[in-house]
Design a protein around this motif. Sequence first.
Motif, mmCIF file in Angstrom:
data_model
loop_
_atom_site.group_PDB
_atom_site.id
_atom_site.type_symbol
_atom_site.label_atom_id
_atom_site.label_comp_id
_atom_site.label_asym_id
_atom_site.label_seq_id
_atom_site.Cartn_x
_atom_site.Cartn_y
_atom_site.Cartn_z
ATOM 1 N N ARG A 15 0.826 -1.205 0.000
ATOM 2 C CA ARG A 15 0.000 0.000 0.000
ATOM 3 C C ARG A 15 0.862 1.257 0.000
ATOM 4 N NH1 ARG A 15 -2.257 -0.754 4.459
ATOM 5 N NH2 ARG A 15 -3.784 -2.234 3.659
ATOM 6 N N ALA A 16 1.983 1.200 0.730
ATOM 7 C CA ALA A 16 2.883 2.350 0.749
ATOM 8 C C ALA A 16 3.530 2.582 -0.615
ATOM 9 C CB ALA A 16 3.958 2.141 1.812
ATOM 10 N N ALA A 17 3.681 1.510 -1.417
ATOM 11 C CA ALA A 17 4.254 1.655 -2.753
ATOM 12 C C ALA A 17 3.237 2.120 -3.773
ATOM 13 C CB ALA A 17 4.876 0.331 -3.193
ATOM 14 N N GLY A 18 1.972 2.287 -3.385
ATOM 15 C CA GLY A 18 0.950 2.776 -4.304
ATOM 16 C C GLY A 18 -0.010 1.734 -4.817
ATOM 17 N N VAL A 19 0.116 0.494 -4.362
ATOM 18 C CA VAL A 19 -0.792 -0.557 -4.803
ATOM 19 C C VAL A 19 -2.115 -0.415 -4.057
ATOM 20 C CG1 VAL A 19 -1.147 -3.050 -4.986
ATOM 21 C CG2 VAL A 19 1.146 -2.086 -5.282
ATOM 22 N N GLY A 20 -3.225 -0.466 -4.786
ATOM 23 C CA GLY A 20 -4.538 -0.332 -4.189
ATOM 24 C C GLY A 20 -5.485 -1.397 -4.685
ATOM 25 N N ARG A 21 -6.620 -1.492 -4.030
ATOM 26 C CA ARG A 21 -7.622 -2.479 -4.410
ATOM 27 C C ARG A 21 -8.167 -2.162 -5.793
ATOM 28 N NH1 ARG A 21 -11.938 -3.944 0.147
ATOM 29 N NH2 ARG A 21 -12.395 -5.427 -1.519
ATOM 30 N N GLY A 22 -8.428 -3.222 -6.575
ATOM 31 C CA GLY A 22 -8.944 -3.065 -7.925
ATOM 32 C C GLY A 22 -7.877 -2.943 -8.989
ATOM 33 N N LEU A 31 4.641 -1.200 -10.360
ATOM 34 C CA LEU A 31 5.010 -0.452 -9.158
ATOM 35 C C LEU A 31 5.960 -1.233 -8.262
ATOM 36 C CD1 LEU A 31 1.515 1.045 -8.196
ATOM 37 C CD2 LEU A 31 3.461 2.242 -9.215
ATOM 38 N N MET A 32 5.749 -2.565 -8.161
ATOM 39 C CA MET A 32 6.571 -3.419 -7.292
ATOM 40 C C MET A 32 6.956 -4.688 -8.044
ATOM 41 S SD MET A 32 4.815 -3.227 -3.522
ATOM 42 C CE MET A 32 6.185 -4.191 -2.838
ATOM 43 N N PRO A 33 8.042 -4.660 -8.784
ATOM 44 C CA PRO A 33 8.437 -5.880 -9.528
ATOM 45 C C PRO A 33 8.715 -7.065 -8.606
ATOM 46 C CG PRO A 33 9.617 -3.952 -10.324
ATOM 47 C CD PRO A 33 8.922 -3.523 -9.077
ATOM 48 N N GLU A 34 9.113 -6.792 -7.356
ATOM 49 C CA GLU A 34 9.426 -7.882 -6.427
ATOM 50 C C GLU A 34 8.215 -8.338 -5.636
ATOM 51 O OE1 GLU A 34 9.667 -4.077 -4.148
ATOM 52 O OE2 GLU A 34 10.147 -4.793 -6.167
ATOM 53 N N ALA A 35 7.026 -7.856 -5.953
ATOM 54 C CA ALA A 35 5.820 -8.195 -5.183
ATOM 55 C C ALA A 35 5.488 -9.674 -5.324
ATOM 56 C CB ALA A 35 4.641 -7.346 -5.656
#
Length: 493
Positions: A15-22, A31-35
């Motif tokens: 969430r801090a990296a900008g990932v949100g629901r939907g 946004l997060m290649p290592e996610a």
Amino acid sequence: MLEQERVLAVSPLARAAGVGRGMRRGGVLMLMPEARLHERSAAREAEALDAVALAMLQYTPQVTLAEEATLLLDIGASLRLFGGIRALCARVRASLRALGFTGAVSCAPTARGAWLLARWGANRIGNGGGNGNSSGSGVGAKGGVGGKCGSRVLRMASLERRLERLPVALLPPAWPYMSWFEGIGCEQLGELRRLPRPGLQRRCGRELLDMLDAAYGMSPELYDWIVPPESFRARLELFDRIESADLLLAGAHYLVSQLTGWLCARQLAVERITLFMEHERGRVAMPPTPLEIALAEPTWRDEHLVRLLRERLAKQELPGPVIGLVLEAAQVKAMAPPTESLFPEPGGTEEDRMRMLELLVARLGPDNVLQALPQADYRPEVANEWVPVQQKVRAAERAARLPLDVASLPRPSWLLAKPIALLMRNHRPFYSSELKVASTPERIEAGWWSDTQTRDYFIAEGKDHTLYWIYRERIVGSGDDAEPRWYLHGLFG
């Protein structure tokens, strides 16, 4: 957590990296290649919720599954037992953490009211609440478990004021009609209640009104409470291959928490548990490694079981990586009633002492923690046998083994493993100083069937006033001129 290629739940770091629901999968990886992405699994969510429900049975036998990954607990009769709402709330949260989940814990005078407060709390905790396999995981409790986000409501008037401000979108029957509710400016439950009931029922159906009435206490609530199984066997599949046994404690705690709930619900105490550590399958398959723990006294508390597992796992050697854990309650018995003594025992109860002994057995091994078991023999060397402390020996059996005419005679607190031959000085036995006989003799003649002993035992006193247990060996058939042989066999405290 993805559902149909869209984000359903996110961690605080994402969430801090900008990932949100939907958000779609591609946007997340940008946004997060290592996610680490996981597909939602309804089967694993149901399995996790069942595990939490089984653990919650230690607080009340009335637990039921509700919509949206929520549990309802009727704890009205449990408040005094667990020390009030705050203490019970803390224990529920601790149990959730032990299982590896987070949740919104709320209470209200009605079950549906607690459910709504828990759902609202889960949304405020952050985009769906739980972690692991549970989405929107929360616990609502009718009758008084406190919770996060100010969701502890004890009076009906307070509940009504709190429900008035909750969004209509919390009610699942309202989801198909949310565009209509937004069009007429109906966003909160208080506004929903003020709408004409006949028209609302014709447009949205009776289910919406029934759920609303149950939350406000205007209709009875009936639930099917969870019934625990007849026997306990729980399994946990690990997320990775574990090669060190001491790293398995978190998974074992997960299973023990379920065992505690099952024991409390069935009013049982466990005497022996077995933890099976499953290894690789396929061509390199090997049988599970069992770890058995036998308890001297039955218990139903998870703290003691986890402590014993920690000691045993620290010394366990694994033949291969572990991919799963299975816990079985191998032997159980009815829960013992509380003690009937008026005054508590000084220094702790008998149960506390048995827990300490069980912990020593787990740490040192069963062959290094022993108890004395008297034998029906007059010879001091064989009058006692050392057996494991976990071997149950009744007091009546101990008394029956000890000869009655020996029980009242003085015996030293320290008996030497092998008697020591004593020197003679001035016709007296010598041990650091000349010993003075301070008692009448006690003659022992026994062992004719194996090892004949003919001895006269005395209590002797040294110059430093230390008391010794010595004996004079009688040499049968050697005449009166034979020099007697003296031995030291024990020391008095």
